[in-house]
Enzyme design. Structure first.
Site, PDB file in Angstrom:
ATOM      1  NE  ARG A   1       4.911   0.221  15.826  1.00 14.22           N
ATOM      2  CZ  ARG A   1       5.012  -0.397  14.662  1.00 14.22           C
ATOM      3  NH1 ARG A   1       6.052  -1.148  14.412  1.00 14.22           N
ATOM      4  NH2 ARG A   1       4.071  -0.293  13.738  1.00 14.22           N
TER       5      ARG A   1
ATOM      6  NE  ARG B   1      -3.849   0.022   2.163  1.00 12.66           N
ATOM      7  CZ  ARG B   1      -4.193  -0.892   3.078  1.00 12.66           C
ATOM      8  NH1 ARG B   1      -3.622  -0.889   4.256  1.00 12.66           N
ATOM      9  NH2 ARG B   1      -5.110  -1.788   2.802  1.00 12.66           N
TER      10      ARG B   1
ATOM     11  CG  HIS C   1       4.281  -8.852   4.889  1.00 13.43           C
ATOM     12  ND1 HIS C   1       4.527  -9.061   6.231  1.00 13.43           N
ATOM     13  CD2 HIS C   1       4.417  -7.525   4.686  1.00 13.43           C
ATOM     14  CE1 HIS C   1       4.770  -7.909   6.816  1.00 13.43           C
ATOM     15  NE2 HIS C   1       4.728  -6.953   5.907  1.00 13.43           N
TER      16      HIS C   1
END
Length: 683
Positions: free
Chosen positions: A563, A404, A434
């Site tokens: 995170r 993206r 990925h």
């Protein structure tokens, strides 16, 4: 109390933690500007993808609650309310920061503060540089409202005939002017003699002051900035596309016309101008009135451009070349003898470049295969792959062109690789690739040896300087065999492989994680030590959350370093008593994905490309790789232990969904500072 935390609301909590770094007085001033910029860029993507998706659901009449209990309409209301508060805080911090920077000689000035000579210089700059690229766009019966581009800055101009003394709303005319993004947003003010001073004027403020030159015969009633965020998610018909590249390029063109998700306006814009904008753009109620410059992402370039202000930023670190490769041997020779772990940004990404260059130039290397997700411009890796292909080696690049907001760039350099003779595969239909892996096949003494690099982060030299990521170099035969099988699956029609070492999404990663968790559950039920430590960017997959709840209830001790998004609610009696979740937000973006389970008497350690999100586990090609070398396992366990004891930049997730800073020790532990000292954990 709901069993799960909503994904979108959890993301807003994450962006609040980023904003806290901009507010923290212990963070250097110019780095505080960087964090303010990151908050804005994060929010842009959140609005253009996540909020756009929720609005799509509302338009489609979707009313079913998600697994966290929110309907799209109810969730949107909460998102907009919390986001509005976040933006209000962001601009307050911006104004405070401008005051502190002014004390250090970095001053944003207004037109009225310029001297006569400085105004004349600015007028010349406008005439020579700015004016030629401006396009005034009037809006009337013969000239329809123009296309307002996504996330570009514009000025809404209300004009009236200069001879009229009294002007009513009906007498006024409307025009817009795009602030050219091709020009620097900040203009240094000339005549500042000291090297420790930097005064600047914003480009839009200069255009406002000179706007009359664009509309001769009219006087200006008002000029205010506005900005539109559009739906930027792509709707690819991958199954029906004859050429995926052409289909993606069409979608990129459509992205510019996506429906508006958010309208930002400069405070003080007249009501009738606001109404006109909202009507023309078909914006209903999602308007943000910002008391300051729109689009604070310009602060990142400003902070990076300021010379002679090093005391106002973090001291630069020089990533060290991994000690394992410093003995005069090339990378392949070292990896032939032993596995090597590297951890960026404390260790240099140059070792990855050297790995590929050596393979490209080695006459005994027959093939190089690599997955590429987000690669920086002018990447050394791309040059090395092209060199290898030109020298006759078999070079395969599995390029994820659907990454993206990097789609156009990925298409461009993928075509460059094709021209150089590389075999380029554009991902898999319906899945994003990925996984981060490189395979080098070399002829040695009548047989073939495979060298593999597996990483947690992208093959990107720039992000490797600011993201924390782990990389494993190995010539292990089982890992090499799995790497070969993985590339065969991605480039051909191979059936799912019986993996020796890897767990691969979308079919095998989630079952492998569940198997590991179930084994810890059995250990706990048998009264044996049972522990799970995992580090990731986000945790939002419902089944994974439920499995961790089950493990907690069985007595497994679970510590998570997440995170960003976390849908798991820790510390709830009877549900998640044994789960602790912390988030570390500091100078470097925590990006590595690591997993430790207690195993059969000796802890098992894995590194991965995958977060524990639905998209990673079921809609992407992802990889979980074991670390076999006991020495490297101990390193990663020590590194995770340092992070778990952070009490400076860590925040602990509370059962109610908020976060609080960890302050549980007299001795300060800042994990990123300790990790920089490789001797503390990598020995």
């Amino acid at each position: 109390m709901k069993k799960y935390i909503n994904r979108e609301l959890s993301w807003i909590e994450f962006n609040k933690r980023v904003l806290e770094e901009a507010e923290d007085p212990t963070t250097p001033l110019l780095d505080r500007l960087q964090f303010l910029s990151i908050v804005s860029s994060n929010l842009d993507e959140f609005m253009s993808v996540r909020v756009a998706g929720i609005k799509d659901q509302i338009k489609a009449g979707y009313k079913t609650p998600d697994f966290t209990g929110y309907t799209p309409h109810g969730l949107l209301k909460r998102i907009m309310r919390r986001t509005s508060r976040l933006v209000h805080s962001q601009y307050k911090i911006y104004r405070d920061l401008m005051g502190e920077l002014s004390n250090e000689g970095i001053v944003q000035v207004s037109w009225s503060e310029l001297t006569g000579d400085q105004k004349r210089w600015m007028e010349d700059y406008f005439q020579e540089i700015v004016y030629p690229v401006l396009t005034p766009m009037a809006v009337d019966v013969s000239r329809p409202f123009p296309l307002v581009h996504n996330r570009e800055l514009y000025l809404a101009v209300i004009l009236c005939h200069s001879e009229r003394q009294e002007v009513t709303e009906e007498d006024s005319v409307f025009a817009i002017v795009q602030v050219p993004s091709i020009l620097p947003r900040t203009i240094p003010v000339p005549g500042i003699l000291s090297s420790r001073k930097h005064h600047f004027l914003l480009l839009e403020d200069l255009i406002k002051e000179q706007i009359g030159l664009l509309f001769s015969g009219y006087s200006t009633d008002s000029v205010h900035a506005f900005r539109v965020t559009r739906n930027a998610d792509l709707d690819l018909n991958e199954e029906g596309a004859e050429d995926l590249l052409e289909e993606l390029e069409k979608e990129l063109r459509r992205r510019r016309r996506g429906f508006p998700v958010r309208l930002e306006v400069e405070i003080g814009m007249p009501r009738h101008a606001m109404t006109r904008l909202m009507d023309e753009l078909e914006v209903e109620g999602d308007v943000f009135f910002n008391d300051g410059p729109l689009d604070l992402t310009f602060l990142s370039k400003l902070a990076g451009s300021l010379l002679n202000f090093d005391p106002l930023r973090y001291r630069p670190i020089e990533p060290v070349y991994p000690a394992e490769f410093k003995r005069g041997e090339d990378v392949l020779s070292v990896v032939r003898k032993r596995d090597v772990l590297v951890y960026h940004p404390y260790e240099s990404f140059e070792v990855v470049n050297d790995f590929i260059w050596e393979a490209a130039e080695d006459p005994d290397v027959l093939a190089i295969k690599m997955t590429l997700y987000r690669v920086n411009v002018n990447s050394e890796l791309l040059l090395a792959l092209a060199k290898a292909a030109e020298s006759g080696k078999q070079v395969t690049a599995v390029v994820e062109i659907k990454a993206r907001f990097d789609e156009a760039r990925n298409i461009a350099w993928a075509r460059q690789l094709e021209k150089a003779g590389c075999h380029v595969v554009y991902g898999l239909v319906g899945l994003k690739t990925h996984a981060k892996i490189t395979l080098v096949v070399r002829k040695e003494g009548g047989r073939l040896r495979r060298y593999v690099h597996v990483g947690t982060g992208n093959y990107n030299e720039n992000t490797a300087k600011v993201y924390t990521d782990a990389g494993l170099f190995t010539s292990n035969e089982d890992i090499g065999a799995d790497a070969t099988a993985l590339f065969n699956e991605m480039t051909g029609y191979s059936t799912p492989h019986d993996w020796r070492s890897f767990a691969v999404a979308p079919t095998g990663l989630k079952p492998k994680l569940f198997q590991l968790i179930d084994r810890e559950i059995q250990h706990a039920l048998a009264g044996k030590p049972a522990r799970i430590t995992a580090k990731m960017n986000s945790l939002s997959h419902k089944e994974m959350v439920d499995k961790l709840y089950e493990a907690s209830q069985a007595g497994v001790q679970i510590e998570l370093i997440v995170r960003g998004i976390c849908c798991l609610r820790p510390g709830v009696p009877g549900l998640s008593d044994n789960i602790r979740v912390i988030s570390i937000v500091d100078r470097f973006l925590e990006h590595s994905r690591l997993l430790v389970v207690s195993g059969h008497g000796e802890e098992e350690v894995y590194l991965s490309s995958a977060d524990w999100m639905t998209r990673n586990l079921v809609r992407r090609v992802e990889l979980l790789c074991p670390v076999y070398d006991p020495r490297l396992r101990r390193m990663l366990i020590r590194l995770l232990d340092i992070m778990l004891h952070d009490n400076v930049k860590a925040r602990q997730l509370l059962a109610k969904g908020g976060y609080r800073r960890v302050t549980d020790s007299v001795t300060s532990v800042r994990s990123q500072l300790l990790a920089m000292d490789l001797d503390t954990w990598k020995t």
